[in-house]
Design an enzyme around this catalytic site. Structure first.
Site, short mmCIF file in Angstrom:
data_model
loop_
_atom_site.label_atom_id
_atom_site.label_comp_id
_atom_site.label_asym_id
_atom_site.label_seq_id
_atom_site.Cartn_x
_atom_site.Cartn_y
_atom_site.Cartn_z
N PRO A 44 92.13 -7.69 -51.04
CG PRO A 44 93.38 -9.58 -50.41
CD PRO A 44 93.36 -8.08 -50.36
N GLY A 62 86.25 -10.60 -49.87
CA GLY A 62 85.61 -11.85 -49.43
C GLY A 62 86.53 -12.79 -48.69
N GLY A 81 88.02 -11.80 -45.45
CA GLY A 81 88.13 -11.46 -44.03
C GLY A 81 89.04 -10.30 -43.71
N GLY A 123 88.19 -7.13 -44.37
CA GLY A 123 87.40 -5.91 -44.21
C GLY A 123 87.34 -5.04 -45.45
CB SER A 130 82.57 -4.82 -47.72
OG SER A 130 82.50 -5.32 -46.40
CB ALA A 131 84.44 -2.38 -43.28
CG ASP A 135 84.87 -6.05 -40.50
OD1 ASP A 135 85.32 -6.53 -39.45
OD2 ASP A 135 84.69 -6.73 -41.53
#
Ligand code: PMV
Length: 325
Positions: free
Chosen positions: A109, A111, A113, A115, A117-118, A160
């Protein structure tokens, strides 16, 4: 399409203790979890075509232009961190005018927390390098993810991408590197998701303003957070989960004081503790997003159900030691 593409894959993460204070020089402890993003890459044409299901969007970056395929006006912004990750590989390998098609397939999921995007940046870098016949080391991949992560989050600490690249459980110090924990056992946690998406960059900004407006108190809280992180890594190494739970609860109080907890997060934290969790706290940037709870194995199911009963999504996760591949 994608008959035999190169594949990069990487875990999501939770921060066990020390988020935010890590931006201000203290250690934090993070764990890779077995929820993995996958990126498929194949060489094609001259442009960079990206399809993502993480936040549904697709488009083509060619020179300075962007052509949207799917996702509306947001598509370019959504795909930009993936483009930056692929660009970083091209720059490192000295490839210009490269053509590539990327497909991002991530169950993480966004946005909240964990990670996402990382993890996607790290998978993208691995897949892109493989598409050009190179296999990069975990450390090279971690370094290359910096531009993508800076674009996504402002001035992130780098924790991250480090944990998504290296896997396992680490203690991380901004600008000074990281150390793997010598934990013999996989650590199991319940993650509770408020489903409230928020920006990590904004939450980091909020805490930085707290440090400016309340310097003495912030320093005191940061010192405590640093001690919690050091004790937490010892508790993990020794397999002392009761101690780790207490430290997580103490860390939650610090995060409440710097203003990143919310009533929705606290509702899930309270439900988890009420169901027998040894400790529970928000994880990552806060302001919404996710919390984590630690419990004895026989209590885990109750904690999982309790989080769901008060309206959160719940996931049972454990240490992923593989890192990026
Ligand atoms: O991106 P998130 O929400 O998982 O948070 C990352 C951890 C922070 O400490 C809040 C920010 C950072 O850069 O370390």
């Amino acid at each position: 399409m994608y008959a035999s593409p190169a594949v990069g894959t990487a875990p999501a993460k939770v921060i066990i203790v020390g988020e935010h204070f890590v931006v201000h020089g203290k250690p934090a402890v993070a764990m890779a979890i077995g929820m993995r993003s996958k990126v498929y890459a194949e060489r094609s044409g001259k442009d960079l075509e990206i399809h993502s299901n993480a936040i549904p969007a697709a488009g083509i970056f060619g020179g300075d232009k962007f052509e949207e395929i799917r996702g509306g006006p947001e598509a370019e912004a959504v795909l930009k961190p993936v483009k930056l990750a692929a660009d970083s590989v091209a720059a490192k390998l000295g490839i210009t005018g490269f053509g590539l098609r990327l497909k991002v397939d991530s169950p993480i999921p966004t946005g909240v927390g964990l990670g996402s995007s990382a993890s996607v940046a790290v998978s993208t870098i691995s897949a892109t390098a493989k598409a050009f016949g190179r296999t990069l080391s975990r450390e090279e991949i971690r370094e290359l993810a910096s531009s993508s992560e800076a674009h996504a989050h402002g001035r992130p600490s780098g924790i991250d991408q480090t944990i998504c690249a290296h896997g396992g459980i680490i203690t991380y110090w901004r600008g000074m590197g990281f150390k793997h924990a010598r934990s013999a056992h996989a650590l199991k946690l319940v993650v509770g998701n408020t489903r409230i998406r928020r920006s990590t960059g904004e939450m980091v900004g909020k805490v930085s303003r707290f440090f400016e407006s309340h310097p003495r108190e912030a320093e005191r809280l940061a010192r405590e957070a640093g001690e919690i992180a050091e004790e937490a890594i010892n508790a993990i190494t020794e397999g002392d989960i009761a101690k780790l739970g207490v430290l997580m609860d103490e860390n939650q109080i610090l995060l409440e004081k710097v203003g990143v907890s919310t009533p929705e997060l606290e509702k899930l934290v309270k439900a988890a503790r009420g169901a027998g969790a040894l400790g529970a706290k928000l994880t990552g940037g806060g302001g919404g997003g996710c919390m984590i709870a630690l419990s004895r194995p026989e209590e885990t199911n109750k904690v999982f159900q309790a989080i769901r009963e008060v309206g959160g999504d719940a996931y049972l996760v454990e240490t992923d030691t593989e890192g990026v591949t």
